[in-house]
Design an enzyme around this catalytic site. Structure first.
Site, short mmCIF file in Angstrom:
data_model
loop_
_atom_site.label_atom_id
_atom_site.label_comp_id
_atom_site.label_asym_id
_atom_site.label_seq_id
_atom_site.Cartn_x
_atom_site.Cartn_y
_atom_site.Cartn_z
N CYS A 7 9.11 -5.15 2.56
CA CYS A 7 7.80 -4.64 2.18
C CYS A 7 7.65 -3.24 2.76
O CYS A 7 7.63 -3.07 3.98
CB CYS A 7 6.67 -5.55 2.69
SG CYS A 7 5.02 -4.87 2.39
N GLY A 8 7.58 -2.24 1.89
CA GLY A 8 7.53 -0.86 2.35
C GLY A 8 6.23 -0.49 3.03
O GLY A 8 6.23 0.16 4.09
N ASN A 9 5.08 -0.88 2.46
CA ASN A 9 3.80 -0.60 3.12
C ASN A 9 3.72 -1.33 4.45
O ASN A 9 3.20 -0.80 5.44
CB ASN A 9 2.63 -1.04 2.23
CG ASN A 9 2.44 -0.11 1.05
OD1 ASN A 9 2.63 1.09 1.16
ND2 ASN A 9 2.06 -0.66 -0.09
N ASN A 49 14.09 -6.27 -2.15
CA ASN A 49 13.41 -7.32 -2.91
C ASN A 49 13.44 -6.91 -4.38
O ASN A 49 13.59 -5.74 -4.72
CB ASN A 49 11.98 -7.55 -2.41
CG ASN A 49 11.14 -6.28 -2.42
OD1 ASN A 49 11.62 -5.19 -2.70
ND2 ASN A 49 9.87 -6.41 -2.09
N HIS A 55 12.63 -5.96 -8.30
CA HIS A 55 11.58 -5.29 -9.05
C HIS A 55 11.97 -5.14 -10.51
O HIS A 55 13.13 -4.82 -10.83
CB HIS A 55 11.28 -3.91 -8.48
CG HIS A 55 10.60 -3.94 -7.17
ND1 HIS A 55 9.23 -3.93 -7.03
CD2 HIS A 55 11.09 -4.02 -5.91
CE1 HIS A 55 8.90 -3.99 -5.75
NE2 HIS A 55 10.03 -4.04 -5.05
N GLU A 84 2.60 -8.21 -7.50
CA GLU A 84 3.59 -8.59 -6.50
C GLU A 84 3.89 -10.09 -6.53
O GLU A 84 2.98 -10.92 -6.67
CB GLU A 84 3.13 -8.19 -5.10
CG GLU A 84 3.10 -6.68 -4.89
CD GLU A 84 3.06 -6.32 -3.42
OE1 GLU A 84 3.86 -6.89 -2.65
OE2 GLU A 84 2.24 -5.48 -3.04
N CYS A 104 2.07 -0.91 -3.33
CA CYS A 104 3.33 -1.61 -3.06
C CYS A 104 4.39 -0.56 -2.79
O CYS A 104 4.78 0.19 -3.69
CB CYS A 104 3.73 -2.48 -4.25
SG CYS A 104 5.33 -3.32 -4.04
N GLY A 108 7.67 -1.21 -4.51
CA GLY A 108 7.43 -1.00 -5.94
C GLY A 108 7.42 0.47 -6.29
O GLY A 108 7.94 0.87 -7.35
#
Length: 294
Positions: free
Chosen positions: A76-78, A160, A162, A211, A220, A223
């Site tokens: 998860c980037g955020n 992850n 996408h 998500e 995201c 994303g």
């Protein structure tokens, strides 16, 4: 079990962040669903755990991510940006450059002088078996039968999975209708995050993301990276791209070479801290709707 936590967000993508270094915490899926519930618990898109690394010579911390439905996911980037700010604010490190271990591999977090965080998200994975996605061979675009129509999507893993769909108008894109259908499509055996991208210029896109295990979020990070990778591979975007999400802007950089890492820069904000008792956690089934703000 009493747990100390911090509520944080990255452009409105919100998290409950838990220090698993200085307190002993064992989270079950029921615990996660309770913490994430916006009416019965704290409320968040994902729960983040800070833990000691498996190999201290390679990473300062282990970074674990749990979706609101209770399932652990890879990246998860955020959340990574919030993770960096959290460990600095909590005095767990004094470093500005922080290598961390994730379920998808090792990434590096860099706290900039202006307080924003740059994340080395690693190299994109483009072959179908790495995503994973059921296809005979790698291709820039794939056709996907969804409901009563055939979509053209790009696919990539940023740790992850996408799927990215090009749309004419992101504001009117059928995210609520197509998002769940793409997320649970049988050609994605581990489900997928569905991105709806509008190209404004070679240096600017708008994006909405449905998500996996959460629903549509305000932002995201993975994303945003995936959308830029797909756009770059299609020749639509330049090396550095401003990505506008409902919660705000991220800056994503990628050379276009598949062996080069993707870099993402954006803010992370602490909201409040507290303590919660999870010893009498109710059994909850998150259906996406129950976890939306309201």
């Amino acid at each position: 079990m009493m747990i100390r936590f911090t509520k944080m967000h990255g452009l409105g993508n919100d998290f409950v962040v838990i220090d698993g270094v200085r307190q002993q915490v064992v989270l079950t899926p029921d615990h996660v669903r309770f913490l994430a519930h916006r009416r019965l618990g704290i409320g968040c898109d994902q729960v983040l755990m800070v833990e000691p690394p498996s190999d201290p010579s390679r990473a300062a911390f282990r970074y674990r991510i749990f979706n609101g439905d209770g399932n652990e996911v890879e990246q998860c980037g955020n959340g990574a940006r919030c993770f960096a700010v959290f460990v600095r604010d909590q005095g767990l490190t004094r470093e500005s450059r922080i290598p961390v271990e994730t379920a998808a591999g090792y990434i590096t977090l860099q706290i900039e002088r202006d307080g924003q965080v740059t994340v080395d998200m690693g190299t994109p994975r483009l072959t179908p078996w790495e995503i994973p996605f059921e296809a005979e061979r790698a291709a820039p675009w794939y056709t996907l039968a969804v409901q009563d129509q055939t979509l053209e999507i790009g696919t990539v893993s940023m740790g992850n999975p996408h799927a990215v769909l090009l749309v004419d108008n992101v504001q009117t894109a059928p995210v609520a209708r197509l998002g769940p259908a793409i997320e649970g499509h049988p050609r994605f055996p581990r489900h997928v995050n569905a991105g709806f991208m509008q190209v404004m210029s070679r240096e600017h896109i708008q994006l909405r993301v449905y998500e996996r295990g959460v629903g549509e979020t305000l932002a995201c990070g993975t994303g945003a990276c995936a959308a830029v990778v797909v756009g770059r591979l299609q020749g639509l975007l330049d090396t550095q791209v401003n990505v506008d999400l409902p919660g705000g802007r991220l800056v994503v950089q990628w050379s276009g070479h598949e062996h080069d890492p993707v870099f993402m820069t954006g803010p992370a904000t602490s909201v409040f801290t507290g303590t919660i008792d999870v010893s009498t956690t109710p059994r909850l089934k998150m259906d996406g709707y129950a976890n939306r703000p309201g």
